[in-house]
Design a protein around this motif. Structure first.
Motif, PDB file in Angstrom:
ATOM      1  N   ASN A  19     -30.849  20.079  69.851  1.00  0.00           N
ATOM      2  CA  ASN A  19     -31.728  21.224  69.673  1.00  0.00           C
ATOM      3  C   ASN A  19     -32.483  21.023  68.369  1.00  0.00           C
ATOM      4  O   ASN A  19     -31.978  20.375  67.459  1.00  0.00           O
ATOM      5  CB  ASN A  19     -30.929  22.529  69.555  1.00  0.00           C
ATOM      6  CG  ASN A  19     -30.133  22.833  70.789  1.00  0.00           C
ATOM      7  OD1 ASN A  19     -29.176  22.140  71.109  1.00  0.00           O
ATOM      8  ND2 ASN A  19     -30.515  23.867  71.498  1.00  0.00           N
ATOM      9  N   ARG A  74     -26.511   9.924  72.839  1.00  0.00           N
ATOM     10  CA  ARG A  74     -26.382   9.729  74.285  1.00  0.00           C
ATOM     11  C   ARG A  74     -25.008   9.161  74.615  1.00  0.00           C
ATOM     12  O   ARG A  74     -24.333   9.615  75.527  1.00  0.00           O
ATOM     13  CB  ARG A  74     -27.500   8.795  74.767  1.00  0.00           C
ATOM     14  CG  ARG A  74     -27.531   8.535  76.256  1.00  0.00           C
ATOM     15  CD  ARG A  74     -27.716   9.794  77.102  1.00  0.00           C
ATOM     16  NE  ARG A  74     -28.894  10.557  76.814  1.00  0.00           N
ATOM     17  CZ  ARG A  74     -30.014  10.544  77.516  1.00  0.00           C
ATOM     18  NH1 ARG A  74     -30.097   9.777  78.579  1.00  0.00           N
ATOM     19  NH2 ARG A  74     -31.033  11.298  77.172  1.00  0.00           N
ATOM     20  N   LYS A  96     -25.682  17.211  73.106  1.00  0.00           N
ATOM     21  CA  LYS A  96     -26.924  17.913  73.371  1.00  0.00           C
ATOM     22  C   LYS A  96     -27.703  17.979  72.060  1.00  0.00           C
ATOM     23  O   LYS A  96     -27.106  17.939  70.990  1.00  0.00           O
ATOM     24  CB  LYS A  96     -26.648  19.338  73.847  1.00  0.00           C
ATOM     25  CG  LYS A  96     -25.809  19.413  75.107  1.00  0.00           C
ATOM     26  CD  LYS A  96     -25.468  20.864  75.407  1.00  0.00           C
ATOM     27  CE  LYS A  96     -24.513  20.978  76.569  1.00  0.00           C
ATOM     28  NZ  LYS A  96     -24.141  22.385  76.830  1.00  0.00           N
ATOM     29  N   ASP A 110     -21.246  27.578  73.044  1.00  0.00           N
ATOM     30  CA  ASP A 110     -22.218  27.183  72.024  1.00  0.00           C
ATOM     31  C   ASP A 110     -21.968  27.844  70.672  1.00  0.00           C
ATOM     32  O   ASP A 110     -22.865  27.914  69.841  1.00  0.00           O
ATOM     33  CB  ASP A 110     -23.637  27.501  72.509  1.00  0.00           C
ATOM     34  CG  ASP A 110     -24.038  26.644  73.693  1.00  0.00           C
ATOM     35  OD1 ASP A 110     -23.567  25.492  73.781  1.00  0.00           O
ATOM     36  OD2 ASP A 110     -24.818  27.131  74.543  1.00  0.00           O
ATOM     37  N   ASN A 167     -23.504  20.933  70.546  1.00  0.00           N
ATOM     38  CA  ASN A 167     -24.928  20.738  70.312  1.00  0.00           C
ATOM     39  C   ASN A 167     -25.109  20.167  68.921  1.00  0.00           C
ATOM     40  O   ASN A 167     -24.344  20.481  68.010  1.00  0.00           O
ATOM     41  CB  ASN A 167     -25.682  22.070  70.378  1.00  0.00           C
ATOM     42  CG  ASN A 167     -25.815  22.602  71.784  1.00  0.00           C
ATOM     43  OD1 ASN A 167     -25.910  21.846  72.735  1.00  0.00           O
ATOM     44  ND2 ASN A 167     -25.834  23.914  71.913  1.00  0.00           N
ATOM     45  N   ILE A 185     -28.237  14.494  75.671  1.00  0.00           N
ATOM     46  CA  ILE A 185     -28.053  14.562  77.131  1.00  0.00           C
ATOM     47  C   ILE A 185     -28.783  15.768  77.706  1.00  0.00           C
ATOM     48  O   ILE A 185     -29.150  15.782  78.873  1.00  0.00           O
ATOM     49  CB  ILE A 185     -26.557  14.595  77.525  1.00  0.00           C
ATOM     50  CG1 ILE A 185     -25.848  15.788  76.891  1.00  0.00           C
ATOM     51  CG2 ILE A 185     -25.887  13.277  77.165  1.00  0.00           C
ATOM     52  CD1 ILE A 185     -24.461  16.041  77.456  1.00  0.00           C
ATOM     53  N   GLU A 186     -28.977  16.791  76.899  1.00  0.00           N
ATOM     54  CA  GLU A 186     -29.853  17.926  77.178  1.00  0.00           C
ATOM     55  C   GLU A 186     -30.632  18.151  75.898  1.00  0.00           C
ATOM     56  O   GLU A 186     -30.125  17.937  74.802  1.00  0.00           O
ATOM     57  CB  GLU A 186     -29.053  19.176  77.538  1.00  0.00           C
ATOM     58  CG  GLU A 186     -28.290  19.071  78.831  1.00  0.00           C
ATOM     59  CD  GLU A 186     -27.459  20.332  79.118  1.00  0.00           C
ATOM     60  OE1 GLU A 186     -27.728  21.396  78.504  1.00  0.00           O
ATOM     61  OE2 GLU A 186     -26.543  20.229  79.933  1.00  0.00           O
ATOM     62  N   ARG A 187     -31.891  18.597  76.021  1.00  0.00           N
ATOM     63  CA  ARG A 187     -32.740  18.767  74.845  1.00  0.00           C
ATOM     64  C   ARG A 187     -33.416  20.135  74.898  1.00  0.00           C
ATOM     65  O   ARG A 187     -33.869  20.553  75.958  1.00  0.00           O
ATOM     66  CB  ARG A 187     -33.799  17.673  74.803  1.00  0.00           C
ATOM     67  CG  ARG A 187     -33.226  16.276  74.815  1.00  0.00           C
ATOM     68  CD  ARG A 187     -34.308  15.218  74.908  1.00  0.00           C
ATOM     69  NE  ARG A 187     -34.893  15.083  76.229  1.00  0.00           N
ATOM     70  CZ  ARG A 187     -34.550  14.162  77.125  1.00  0.00           C
ATOM     71  NH1 ARG A 187     -33.604  13.307  76.859  1.00  0.00           N
ATOM     72  NH2 ARG A 187     -35.161  14.094  78.284  1.00  0.00           N
ATOM     73  N   GLU A 188     -33.476  20.786  73.734  1.00  0.00           N
ATOM     74  CA  GLU A 188     -34.148  22.086  73.683  1.00  0.00           C
ATOM     75  C   GLU A 188     -34.905  22.244  72.369  1.00  0.00           C
ATOM     76  O   GLU A 188     -34.360  21.980  71.298  1.00  0.00           O
ATOM     77  CB  GLU A 188     -33.139  23.222  73.826  1.00  0.00           C
ATOM     78  CG  GLU A 188     -33.795  24.580  73.859  1.00  0.00           C
ATOM     79  CD  GLU A 188     -32.801  25.717  74.045  1.00  0.00           C
ATOM     80  OE1 GLU A 188     -33.193  26.858  73.790  1.00  0.00           O
ATOM     81  OE2 GLU A 188     -31.636  25.467  74.415  1.00  0.00           O
TER      82      GLU A 188
END
Length: 161
Positions: free
Chosen positions: A75, A68, A73, A14, A47, A108-111
């Motif tokens: 953020n 997607r 990802k 990251d 990200n 695809i991942e979320r924060e």
């Protein structure tokens, strides 16, 4: 919206990311895809840090679909210069409002870090916004609104939200 390839100077998964900051306009999805292609980032799993007041809802959904498709990802956070580690950058709390929230859910991942903000509200058309006291509930307007609601709902469900 402005895009940049950022790094904190480290050697980790990251340690590099894409910043996407500013208003989402109708041409933002096209410019984001050009940015990814021109910088060889279509295959990377970087990200994407979002910081935006929102903008075009259709463009926000298009950005989410693109993230997607490219396996990015997401953020919520702003990118700023790292004054202790120049010329590198770091991330800080940010906000992702309105259309940005729809872009965000395409990851695809979320924060959303604890002190960052994600916000949504009802959508509206520019025509309605320019004359808020004039009735616009024509059959055509209602049909278009219902169709757009369906598009938004399909998108949200397809993203697993």
């Amino acid at each position: 919206m402005q895009f940049a390839n950022n790094s904190n100077g480290g050697n980790c998964n990251d340690c590099e990311w894409i910043s996407a900051q500013g208003e989402i306009t109708q041409d933002t999805p096209e410019r984001f895809e050009s940015f990814l292609t021109e910088n060889g980032l279509t295959e990377s799993v970087y990200n994407v840090y979002l910081s935006s007041p929102g903008g075009s809802l259709k463009a926000g959904i298009a950005l989410g679909n693109m993230r997607r498709r490219y396996g990015k990802k997401t953020n919520v956070g702003a990118t700023i210069p790292d004054t202790e580690n120049m010329p590198h950058e770091t991330t800080t709390d940010g906000q992702c409002l309105s259309a940005c929230a729809f872009s965000f859910i395409g990851g695809i991942e979320r924060e959303v870090p604890e002190n960052s903000v994600i916000g949504v509200h009802q959508f509206y058309t520019n025509d309605y916004n320019s004359r808020p006291n004039t009735p616009v509930y024509t059959p055509r307007f209602l049909a278009e609104t219902q169709a757009f609601n369906s598009t938004v709902l399909d998108y949200i469900v397809s993203m697993g939200v």
